[in-house]
Scaffold this motif. Sequence first.
Motif, PDB file in Angstrom:
ATOM      1  N   TYR A 125       0.865  -1.174   0.000  1.00 30.55           N
ATOM      2  CA  TYR A 125       0.000   0.000   0.000  1.00 30.55           C
ATOM      3  C   TYR A 125       0.905   1.229   0.000  1.00 30.55           C
ATOM      4  CZ  TYR A 125       0.853  -0.973   4.975  1.00 30.55           C
ATOM      5  OH  TYR A 125       1.431  -1.298   6.175  1.00 30.55           O
ATOM      6  N   ALA A 126       0.357   2.338  -0.394  1.00 26.25           N
ATOM      7  CA  ALA A 126       1.138   3.569  -0.476  1.00 26.25           C
ATOM      8  C   ALA A 126       1.315   4.121   0.931  1.00 26.25           C
ATOM      9  CB  ALA A 126       0.431   4.578  -1.378  1.00 26.25           C
ATOM     10  N   THR A 127       2.447   3.830   1.527  1.00 21.39           N
ATOM     11  CA  THR A 127       2.694   4.206   2.914  1.00 21.39           C
ATOM     12  C   THR A 127       2.900   5.711   3.073  1.00 21.39           C
ATOM     13  OG1 THR A 127       5.046   3.807   2.571  1.00 21.39           O
ATOM     14  CG2 THR A 127       3.766   2.002   3.487  1.00 21.39           C
ATOM     15  N   ASP A 128       2.605   6.205   4.279  1.00 23.03           N
ATOM     16  CA  ASP A 128       2.974   7.563   4.635  1.00 23.03           C
ATOM     17  C   ASP A 128       4.503   7.649   4.587  1.00 23.03           C
ATOM     18  OD1 ASP A 128       0.500   7.742   7.291  1.00 23.03           O
ATOM     19  OD2 ASP A 128       0.292   7.882   5.129  1.00 23.03           O
ATOM     20  N   PHE A 129       5.013   8.787   4.144  1.00 22.91           N
ATOM     21  CA  PHE A 129       6.453   8.868   3.888  1.00 22.91           C
ATOM     22  C   PHE A 129       6.899  10.318   3.960  1.00 22.91           C
ATOM     23  CE2 PHE A 129       9.968   9.140   0.711  1.00 22.91           C
ATOM     24  CZ  PHE A 129      10.856   8.270   1.319  1.00 22.91           C
ATOM     25  N   MET A 130       8.136  10.546   4.424  1.00 24.14           N
ATOM     26  CA  MET A 130       8.690  11.896   4.481  1.00 24.14           C
ATOM     27  C   MET A 130      10.144  11.877   4.075  1.00 24.14           C
ATOM     28  SD  MET A 130       8.970  14.556   7.715  1.00 24.14           S
ATOM     29  CE  MET A 130      10.097  13.504   8.613  1.00 24.14           C
ATOM     30  N   GLU A 131      10.569  12.939   3.405  1.00 23.68           N
ATOM     31  CA  GLU A 131      11.977  13.108   3.082  1.00 23.68           C
ATOM     32  C   GLU A 131      12.326  14.587   3.202  1.00 23.68           C
ATOM     33  OE1 GLU A 131      12.393  11.650  -0.860  1.00 23.68           O
ATOM     34  OE2 GLU A 131      11.089  13.149  -1.754  1.00 23.68           O
ATOM     35  N   GLY A 132      13.593  14.867   3.492  1.00 20.11           N
ATOM     36  CA  GLY A 132      14.040  16.240   3.646  1.00 20.11           C
ATOM     37  C   GLY A 132      15.552  16.289   3.775  1.00 20.11           C
ATOM     38  N   THR A 133      16.111  17.490   3.786  1.00 21.10           N
ATOM     39  CA  THR A 133      17.557  17.667   3.855  1.00 21.10           C
ATOM     40  C   THR A 133      17.923  18.498   5.085  1.00 21.10           C
ATOM     41  OG1 THR A 133      17.673  17.649   1.440  1.00 21.10           O
ATOM     42  CG2 THR A 133      19.606  18.475   2.617  1.00 21.10           C
ATOM     43  N   PRO A 134      18.574  17.898   6.082  1.00 22.91           N
ATOM     44  CA  PRO A 134      18.996  18.664   7.266  1.00 22.91           C
ATOM     45  C   PRO A 134      19.983  19.765   6.871  1.00 22.91           C
ATOM     46  CG  PRO A 134      19.069  16.307   7.697  1.00 22.91           C
ATOM     47  CD  PRO A 134      18.857  16.466   6.221  1.00 22.91           C
ATOM     48  N   VAL A 135      19.961  20.871   7.606  1.00 18.98           N
ATOM     49  CA  VAL A 135      20.822  22.010   7.313  1.00 18.98           C
ATOM     50  C   VAL A 135      22.030  22.007   8.247  1.00 18.98           C
ATOM     51  CG1 VAL A 135      20.965  24.533   7.257  1.00 18.98           C
ATOM     52  CG2 VAL A 135      18.880  23.370   6.488  1.00 18.98           C
ATOM     53  N   GLN A 136      23.233  22.042   7.680  1.00 18.99           N
ATOM     54  CA  GLN A 136      24.489  22.197   8.424  1.00 18.99           C
ATOM     55  C   GLN A 136      24.598  21.228   9.611  1.00 18.99           C
ATOM     56  OE1 GLN A 136      24.579  26.348   9.435  1.00 18.99           O
ATOM     57  NE2 GLN A 136      25.267  26.979   7.404  1.00 18.99           N
ATOM     58  N   GLY A 137      24.507  19.948   9.291  1.00 17.10           N
ATOM     59  CA  GLY A 137      24.734  18.938  10.304  1.00 17.10           C
ATOM     60  C   GLY A 137      23.563  18.651  11.229  1.00 17.10           C
ATOM     61  N   ALA A 138      22.418  19.273  10.995  1.00 16.14           N
ATOM     62  CA  ALA A 138      21.253  18.993  11.834  1.00 16.14           C
ATOM     63  C   ALA A 138      20.734  17.579  11.558  1.00 16.14           C
ATOM     64  CB  ALA A 138      20.154  20.017  11.543  1.00 16.14           C
ATOM     65  N   GLY A 139      19.863  17.086  12.398  1.00 12.45           N
ATOM     66  CA  GLY A 139      19.309  15.751  12.204  1.00 12.45           C
ATOM     67  C   GLY A 139      17.976  15.789  11.482  1.00 12.45           C
ATOM     68  N   GLN A 140      17.447  14.606  11.201  1.00 11.61           N
ATOM     69  CA  GLN A 140      16.162  14.504  10.519  1.00 11.61           C
ATOM     70  C   GLN A 140      15.033  14.959  11.440  1.00 11.61           C
ATOM     71  OE1 GLN A 140      15.496  13.806   7.496  1.00 11.61           O
ATOM     72  NE2 GLN A 140      17.291  12.779   6.649  1.00 11.61           N
ATOM     73  N   PRO A 141      13.985  15.542  10.900  1.00 13.65           N
ATOM     74  CA  PRO A 141      12.843  15.959  11.717  1.00 13.65           C
ATOM     75  C   PRO A 141      12.015  14.757  12.153  1.00 13.65           C
ATOM     76  CG  PRO A 141      12.359  16.283   9.400  1.00 13.65           C
ATOM     77  CD  PRO A 141      13.800  15.856   9.466  1.00 13.65           C
ATOM     78  N   SER A 142      11.129  14.963  13.108  1.00 16.24           N
ATOM     79  CA  SER A 142      10.212  13.908  13.531  1.00 16.24           C
ATOM     80  C   SER A 142       8.876  14.090  12.816  1.00 16.24           C
ATOM     81  CB  SER A 142      10.006  13.954  15.045  1.00 16.24           C
ATOM     82  OG  SER A 142       9.347  15.151  15.420  1.00 16.24           O
ATOM     83  N   ALA A 143       8.172  12.992  12.612  1.00 19.79           N
ATOM     84  CA  ALA A 143       6.896  13.043  11.905  1.00 19.79           C
ATOM     85  C   ALA A 143       5.812  12.355  12.724  1.00 19.79           C
ATOM     86  CB  ALA A 143       7.018  12.370  10.546  1.00 19.79           C
ATOM     87  N   LYS A 144       4.700  13.043  12.885  1.00 17.00           N
ATOM     88  CA  LYS A 144       3.514  12.438  13.477  1.00 17.00           C
ATOM     89  C   LYS A 144       2.431  12.433  12.413  1.00 17.00           C
ATOM     90  CE  LYS A 144      -0.076  13.103  16.965  1.00 17.00           C
ATOM     91  NZ  LYS A 144      -0.598  13.990  18.051  1.00 17.00           N
ATOM     92  N   PHE A 145       2.102  11.250  11.914  1.00 15.25           N
ATOM     93  CA  PHE A 145       1.093  11.158  10.860  1.00 15.25           C
ATOM     94  C   PHE A 145      -0.292  11.068  11.488  1.00 15.25           C
ATOM     95  CE2 PHE A 145       4.943   9.633   8.748  1.00 15.25           C
ATOM     96  CZ  PHE A 145       4.936  10.449   7.628  1.00 15.25           C
ATOM     97  N   ILE A 146      -1.238  11.713  10.848  1.00 15.36           N
ATOM     98  CA  ILE A 146      -2.595  11.796  11.358  1.00 15.36           C
ATOM     99  C   ILE A 146      -3.528  10.979  10.481  1.00 15.36           C
ATOM    100  CG2 ILE A 146      -4.502  13.363  11.858  1.00 15.36           C
ATOM    101  CD1 ILE A 146      -2.323  15.610  12.044  1.00 15.36           C
ATOM    102  N   ARG A 147      -4.232  10.064  11.074  1.00 16.98           N
ATOM    103  CA  ARG A 147      -5.284   9.313  10.373  1.00 16.98           C
ATOM    104  C   ARG A 147      -6.309   8.892  11.404  1.00 16.98           C
ATOM    105  NH1 ARG A 147      -2.447   6.361   7.742  1.00 16.98           N
ATOM    106  NH2 ARG A 147      -2.729   7.145   5.644  1.00 16.98           N
ATOM    107  N   GLU A 148      -7.457   9.547  11.424  1.00 16.54           N
ATOM    108  CA  GLU A 148      -8.445   9.257  12.443  1.00 16.54           C
ATOM    109  C   GLU A 148      -9.854   9.512  11.937  1.00 16.54           C
ATOM    110  OE1 GLU A 148      -7.783  11.823  15.766  1.00 16.54           O
ATOM    111  OE2 GLU A 148      -7.644  13.651  14.544  1.00 16.54           O
ATOM    112  N   GLN A 149     -10.738   8.619  12.346  1.00 14.30           N
ATOM    113  CA  GLN A 149     -12.150   8.774  12.034  1.00 14.30           C
ATOM    114  C   GLN A 149     -12.781   9.607  13.140  1.00 14.30           C
ATOM    115  OE1 GLN A 149     -13.798   5.250  10.576  1.00 14.30           O
ATOM    116  NE2 GLN A 149     -15.730   6.196   9.957  1.00 14.30           N
ATOM    117  N   LEU A 150     -13.454  10.675  12.780  1.00 11.44           N
ATOM    118  CA  LEU A 150     -14.013  11.604  13.774  1.00 11.44           C
ATOM    119  C   LEU A 150     -15.437  11.208  14.145  1.00 11.44           C
ATOM    120  CD1 LEU A 150     -12.683  14.953  12.266  1.00 11.44           C
ATOM    121  CD2 LEU A 150     -11.598  13.479  13.963  1.00 11.44           C
TER     122      LEU A 150
END
Length: 341
Positions: A316-341
């Motif tokens: 299945y098409a999974t939730d996914f993130m990519e990005g480029t840290p600036v000047q030695g920083a680390g990768q960001p954290s991701a909280k994916f949202i999927r909820e029935q209200l």
Amino acid sequence: MERLPNRTLENALSMLSAPRPILIATLLTLAAQPPVFGQLKEAEPVSEHIRLGESESGQFRVGAEITAKRGAVKNIRVMVAVPLECDEQQVRIAEENFTSNVESVDYRMLNGDGARQMVINIPYLAAGATATAAVTYDVTTRPVLPPEDDQTAKFKIPEKPDRSLRRFLTASPYIESRHGTIRKLQRSVLGDADEGLTDWQRVELLYDHVLESVEYVEGDDKSALQTLRDGNADCHGRSAVFIALCRAAGVPARMVWVNNHCYAEFYLEDDSGEGQWFPAESAGSRAFGEMPLARVILQKGDSFTVPERRRDKLRYATDFMEGTPVQGAGQPSAKFIREQL
């Protein structure tokens, strides 16, 4: 089965721990202009063969919250699957919640019409900052009623499947339809069948064999072969076996992913060559050629290719993130949202 939200978050976080920066396509950086957000298209008209029950409506919220916990990050691109428009389901955007550091939110289809992804673009996220892109959808889903008994005889296994159907006739992740074990079982189940059976009844034999031979047991997702070895599985394993047997018999079949569940669909054509997908429940009460419960449909298919991950074949098409840290920083954290209200 293992819930889709848990598995997708696990996959996304594993990508975030990669030791090297991930390169992505160049993004627009028109920060001075208002964000541009994509809209969903209306679903296509319902086929003349499908019979639908009373609609059920609700709201479903999807999105992501990205935080630069380890320092600034640029060129962030986040992909999140959203509810799918299809014959039995209508989807409309009810509310959007985008922070100012989200440049754009667009939508794209994968594998033709099998999945719709929200694509979130964030050009720059300062150290400690959080970006949020969440959409609440009005979702109206209708149960699929079975064909009238006197109509099923007209449905046939397609002799010359359209090109768009071919991917539903071959092996895919967790569905080993070309394996000798699957082919042998398919021949065994149908080999003793009455020659006077209709194609509908032959597919029904495959379905009933799965229900009778594979005990329903909650647990981790299993492939078709593992399910046959164990003799038990949850909705995923049972669906995988049925789909594999259908494909081995020349019947296009695919997985349907709904909120916290999955089931199978198979494809047959009428005398004029017009085709229709029919659902088959893999848990709870027997339901062949129908889906009595109106669940929120997320994706249809079991072998997806995402532009950013062309080497990966995904169930299945999974939730996914990519990005480029600036000047030695680390990768960001991701909280994916999927909820029935």
